[in-house]
Design an enzyme around this catalytic site. Structure first.
Site, short mmCIF file in Angstrom:
data_model
loop_
_atom_site.label_atom_id
_atom_site.label_comp_id
_atom_site.label_asym_id
_atom_site.label_seq_id
_atom_site.Cartn_x
_atom_site.Cartn_y
_atom_site.Cartn_z
N LYS A 224 0.84 -1.21 0.00
CA LYS A 224 0.00 0.00 0.00
C LYS A 224 0.87 1.25 0.00
CE LYS A 224 -4.26 -2.11 1.38
NZ LYS A 224 -5.22 -2.47 2.41
N ARG B 239 -2.47 -10.18 5.13
CA ARG B 239 -2.90 -10.39 3.74
C ARG B 239 -1.85 -9.74 2.85
NH1 ARG B 239 -5.50 -7.38 -0.03
NH2 ARG B 239 -6.99 -8.42 -1.43
#
Ligand code: PMM
Length: 267
Positions: A208, A244
């Site tokens: 991210k 994740r």
């Protein structure tokens, strides 16, 4: 032992691996490889949640994900479905998915909790405030950790009314969803405050944008795998149930270090 969810995006437009797997066979082969690399779950998603992404019709979403789920389940892979649509969640559960991973925490589809209660699958409820198109304007908090905790607690209360069992629910702070970089770091640094809700936690930090803040200017997306793996290690140390990630080997190595550190020996 911290569980590893490996990301398998079967979308034409996802920011980091989308568009690479244009056939079912290739996506299934990639999912099997992720499991072989040490993923405990392969998280199959057919709708991009990247900032600004357009919504996908549930019928098209199912066309993308269901054949892949069937193929993976047939190969003995444990599958999670990444969807905010109850119809897709139901179809995926019928195709053998073990986990429903809902980035909207039940807010995007009023029928989701009923399907979760009916299918009895593990349910990952992520903190969410709105669709990708208007996410940035929603990133306003008094105290991000307290506010996320309060909002997740409200989701829990509502899903229990629908018959979802406590044991089914995993919570996720939703890094990057209506959150600026400092919000994400504060949620990570104070993850113990979310743990007090009494549910296992999942962290999705992989690749991210906020991770770019610890890298040199202009670093590539793939360079974010190192900070991702470090986050996996700290998350494991903090007692987080699952991470994740896109790159399974680097996170497996990081988790191996945590185990060796704890036990005084490596395997
Ligand atoms: N992030 C994305 C998609 N699905 N699911 C959960 N539970 N938590 C997350 O943080 C999360 C998610 C967006 O990232 P991607 O486009 O790389 O999959």
């Amino acid at each position: 032992m911290t569980q590893v969810f490996a990301i398998l995006n079967v979308t034409p437009d996802s920011f980091s691996d989308g568009g690479q797997f244009d056939s079912v066979d290739e996506a299934v082969a990639r999912g099997i490889e992720l499991a072989r690399q040490g993923a405990d779950f392969v998280d199959v998603g057919g709708e991009s949640t990247r900032p600004g992404a357009e919504r996908v019709d549930p019928a098209e979403e199912q066309e993308r994900v269901i054949p892949v789920i069937r193929g993976l389940v047939a190969a003995g892979v444990t599958v999670s479905i990444d969807t905010m649509n109850s119809a897709t969640a139901l179809a995926a559960a019928e195709a053998g998915a073990s986990v429903i991973n809902d980035v909207s925490g039940g807010l995007a589809d009023p029928d989701m909790y009923r399907v979760v209660a009916q299918t009895k699958r593990l349910y990952i409820a992520m903190h969410w405030r709105g669709h990708s198109t208007d996410m940035d304007s929603l990133a306003v908090y008094d105290d991000v950790v307290t506010d996320v905790r309060t909002e997740l607690k409200a989701r829990l209360a509502e899903m229990f009314v629908w018959g979802v069992e406590r044991e089914q629910v995993v919570l996720d702070p939703g890094l990057g969803f209506a959150k600026h970089a400092e919000h994400n770091w504060q949620l990570l640094g104070r993850i113990d405050e979310l743990a007090t809700l009494g549910h296992p936690l999942l962290i999705g930090a992989s690749r991210k944008r906020f991770l770019g803040g610890v890298l040199p200017e202009g670093a590539a997306t793939a360079d974010r795998d190192l900070p991702t793996a470090v986050v996996s290690a700290f998350a494991a140390q903090a007692g987080v149930w699952a991470v994740r990630v896109h790159d399974v080997p680097s996170t497996r190595t990081a988790l191996g270090v945590v185990d060796a550190w704890r036990e005084g020996r490596s395997r």
